[in-house]
Design an enzyme around this catalytic site. Structure first.
Site: not given
Length: 202
Positions: A2, A42, A49, A51, A69, A107, A152
């Site tokens: 991404f 995704s 991220c 699914t 999960a 992640h 930033t």
């Protein structure tokens, strides 16, 4: 992969625990074209991220379903999500897409807590606190991803760092609603992580 450039704000319609609570199945409403959402695609949801396991249309809104999960629930703000929670969304990069932010894996490395919000003319400055483990990857003028938004870093002081949010970002993401003590998902810059790993191996 991404870029940290949010393309829609979604809203959780339903959240259902499954597999003895080890998974949460979320149905998220969005403005994406449903015909372009394939099972297995995704989508970053507040920087996480996830699914796609199903999609459809209800009224004038597209919906898609994802499973969060146990690890995701334990390491991110997903443990606080509920029906009505608004999420920054970004579809995965395609070859040829503009890299408008920075390279983001989706992640989340952990959570940052907002220490202080300062309201400025049309802008906002946030000071956040994270762990010592993650703070070593955060540098002034470097990049971080907070709730899926590429930002930033303005200043760094030990485990605290600050970011300045411009009017456009406040209006097209959920960041305008951030307040003191809110927790947000943090992903550090991949390049900083790899550089630190290389230096450790010397």
């Amino acid at each position: 992969m991404f870029t940290g450039i949010v393309t829609d704000i979604g809203e959780i319609a339903t959240l259902t625990p499954v597999a003895q609570g080890q998974l949460h199945r979320l149905r998220i409403l969005c403005r994406y074209d449903q015909t372009g959402i394939a099972d297995g695609a995704s989508i970053a949801c507040n920087g996480v991220c996830l699914t796609v396991v199903g999609s459809g249309v209800t009224g004038d809104r597209t919906w898609f379903e994802v499973d969060a999960a146990a690890e995701t629930l334990g390491m991110t703000t997903a443990k606080h999500w509920k029906a009505g929670t608004r999420l920054n969304l970004e579809r995965a990069l395609k070859i040829g897409d503009e890299l408008g932010g920075h390279i983001v894996a989706g992640h989340a490395d952990g959570i940052a807590t907002i220490v202080r919000r300062e309201n400025l003319p049309d802008m906002a400055r946030f000071t956040l606190r994270t762990t010592h483990e993650l703070a070593r990857f955060i540098a002034t003028k470097g990049s971080v991803t907070l709730d899926g938004v590429s930002l930033t870093v303005n200043t760094v002081d030990d485990v605290q760092f600050s970011v300045l949010i411009i009017p456009h970002t406040l209006s097209v993401t959920t960041l305008g609603a951030w307040q003191d003590a809110n927790e947000v998902n943090l992903e550090v810059d991949l390049m900083a992580r790899y550089a630190a790993r290389l230096s450790e191996m010397k």
